[in-house]
Design a protein around this motif. Structure first.
Motif, PDB file in Angstrom:
ATOM      1  N   PHE A   1       0.841  -1.207   0.000  1.00 44.35           N
ATOM      2  CA  PHE A   1       0.000   0.000   0.000  1.00 44.35           C
ATOM      3  C   PHE A   1       0.871   1.249   0.000  1.00 44.35           C
ATOM      4  N   ALA A   2       1.931   1.252   0.809  1.00 48.03           N
ATOM      5  CA  ALA A   2       2.810   2.423   0.877  1.00 48.03           C
ATOM      6  C   ALA A   2       3.529   2.645  -0.449  1.00 48.03           C
ATOM      7  N   ILE A   3       3.934   1.573  -1.132  1.00 50.64           N
ATOM      8  CA  ILE A   3       4.588   1.721  -2.429  1.00 50.64           C
ATOM      9  C   ILE A   3       3.662   2.401  -3.425  1.00 50.64           C
ATOM     10  N   ILE A   4       2.410   1.983  -3.447  1.00 49.44           N
ATOM     11  CA  ILE A   4       1.451   2.561  -4.391  1.00 49.44           C
ATOM     12  C   ILE A   4       1.247   4.045  -4.113  1.00 49.44           C
ATOM     13  N   VAL A   5       1.078   4.412  -2.836  1.00 49.48           N
ATOM     14  CA  VAL A   5       0.853   5.819  -2.475  1.00 49.48           C
ATOM     15  C   VAL A   5       2.083   6.664  -2.777  1.00 49.48           C
ATOM     16  N   LEU A   6       3.251   6.193  -2.364  1.00 49.05           N
ATOM     17  CA  LEU A   6       4.474   6.976  -2.533  1.00 49.05           C
ATOM     18  C   LEU A   6       4.887   7.070  -4.000  1.00 49.05           C
ATOM     19  N   HIS A   7       4.679   6.013  -4.755  1.00 43.91           N
ATOM     20  CA  HIS A   7       5.029   6.058  -6.180  1.00 43.91           C
ATOM     21  C   HIS A   7       4.201   7.103  -6.910  1.00 43.91           C
TER      22      HIS A   7
ATOM     23  N   ALA B   1       0.972   7.401   3.981  1.00 41.60           N
ATOM     24  CA  ALA B   1       1.257   5.970   3.892  1.00 41.60           C
ATOM     25  C   ALA B   1       1.519   5.375   5.273  1.00 41.60           C
ATOM     26  N   GLY B   2       2.237   6.127   6.120  1.00 47.03           N
ATOM     27  CA  GLY B   2       2.510   5.646   7.473  1.00 47.03           C
ATOM     28  C   GLY B   2       1.253   5.513   8.310  1.00 47.03           C
ATOM     29  N   VAL B   3       0.339   6.468   8.178  1.00 44.22           N
ATOM     30  CA  VAL B   3      -0.915   6.420   8.931  1.00 44.22           C
ATOM     31  C   VAL B   3      -1.727   5.181   8.547  1.00 44.22           C
ATOM     32  N   PHE B   4      -1.844   4.929   7.261  1.00 42.05           N
ATOM     33  CA  PHE B   4      -2.650   3.786   6.833  1.00 42.05           C
ATOM     34  C   PHE B   4      -1.950   2.467   7.136  1.00 42.05           C
ATOM     35  N   ALA B   5      -0.618   2.439   7.083  1.00 39.16           N
ATOM     36  CA  ALA B   5       0.098   1.226   7.492  1.00 39.16           C
ATOM     37  C   ALA B   5      -0.118   0.967   8.975  1.00 39.16           C
ATOM     38  N   PHE B   6      -0.125   2.030   9.773  1.00 39.63           N
ATOM     39  CA  PHE B   6      -0.406   1.901  11.201  1.00 39.63           C
ATOM     40  C   PHE B   6      -1.812   1.364  11.432  1.00 39.63           C
TER      41      PHE B   6
END
Length: 272
Positions: A149-155, A195-200
């Motif tokens: 998920f973080a890769i998709i958001v950050l990319h 991304a960090g918030v949603f990973a949390f």
């Protein structure tokens, strides 16, 4: 007089209030039930006229360690997800690599794999590696959802970083690592926080990994502790609801604090 675009009338406002009340009613009832005396909360009134904090005392006594476990696992999973996803997203966004679209499609596809399938696959590996019933094991398992998920958001965000800024840093003598650390990451702060918030949140609300990868009560997140709290003859519903309230607080506070960064993380928004 013509109504300005984007503004609704009284009817729209009323509909919005009704929908908001319907969505928030379960939260209100949860708080109301947590302030009732021990017993059957179905007999409680609509308002806690005589609030009783006994449920919170019981919840903290029984679930305090589980709350700490959830917090440590969720924070660790968020940090690990960002540490792995940020350089991967930067590489996919900046370097002309063959098969980038296929890689992104593969990353996106992993989000469609049911969690129970991944949990069952991890159980055998964890049993061999001694990671069952450990916070590290839960942290790594939750990261399997946070990293893609973080890769998709950050990319999506890093693709919009102006090339001129990167070229200017390279002209000043910055290498690729320095550009990533000193230019790309600061400019991507909103996306990193999002991304960090949603990973949390993914790790904080995890239940299936916890249920599959923990076989004792030594290491349990609060979701599993709350599940085991319930029973056919439970008469401490105030403690159950108090635990649910306590479990909701960190996520709610995090979303409120990070709201400005989340809303500002749209691709290209920071460069308009």
């Amino acid at each position: 007089m013509k109504r300005p675009p984007g503004r609704g009338g009284p009817l729209s406002t009323l509909v919005g209030i009704v929908l908001l009340a319907l969505m928030l009613f379960p939260v209100y009832w949860m708080v109301n039930a947590s302030l009732q005396p021990a017993g059957n909360t179905l007999d409680s009134g609509w308002f806690p006229l005589h609030p009783d904090l006994g449920g919170y005392a019981t919840a903290l006594r029984d679930q305090g360690r589980n709350l700490v476990t959830s917090l440590s696992v969720a924070l660790g999973s968020a940090l690990l997800s960002l540490a792995l996803a940020a350089p991967a997203a930067h590489a996919l966004a900046r370097f002309r690599l063959r098969g980038t679209k296929v890689l992104l499609l593969g990353v996106l596809t992993t989000q469609a794999v049911p969690t129970i399938v991944v949990a069952n696959a991890l159980y055998g590996a964890y049993n061999d590696l001694g990671l069952l019933n450990s916070r590290l094991g839960l942290l790594l398992a939750d990261s399997t959802a946070g990293v893609p998920f973080a890769i998709i958001v950050l990319h999506a965000f890093m693709r919009t970083v102006p090339e001129e800024i990167i070229e200017a840093a390279q002209v000043d003598g910055a290498g690729r690592l320095r550009v990533f650390r000193s230019v790309v990451l600061p400019l991507s702060l909103n996306a990193l926080i999002t991304a960090g918030v949603f990973a949390f949140l993914l790790a904080w609300s995890d239940f299936l990994f916890a249920l599959t990868l923990t076989t004792t009560d030594t290491v349990q997140p609060v979701t599993l502790g709350l599940y085991q709290y319930l029973g056919a003859h439970t008469d401490h519903w105030n403690a159950v609801m108090a635990t649910a309230v306590l479990a909701s607080v960190p996520a709610a506070v995090l979303l409120v604090v990070a709201q400005r960064h989340v809303t500002g993380a749209a691709p290209g928004e920071a460069f308009r």
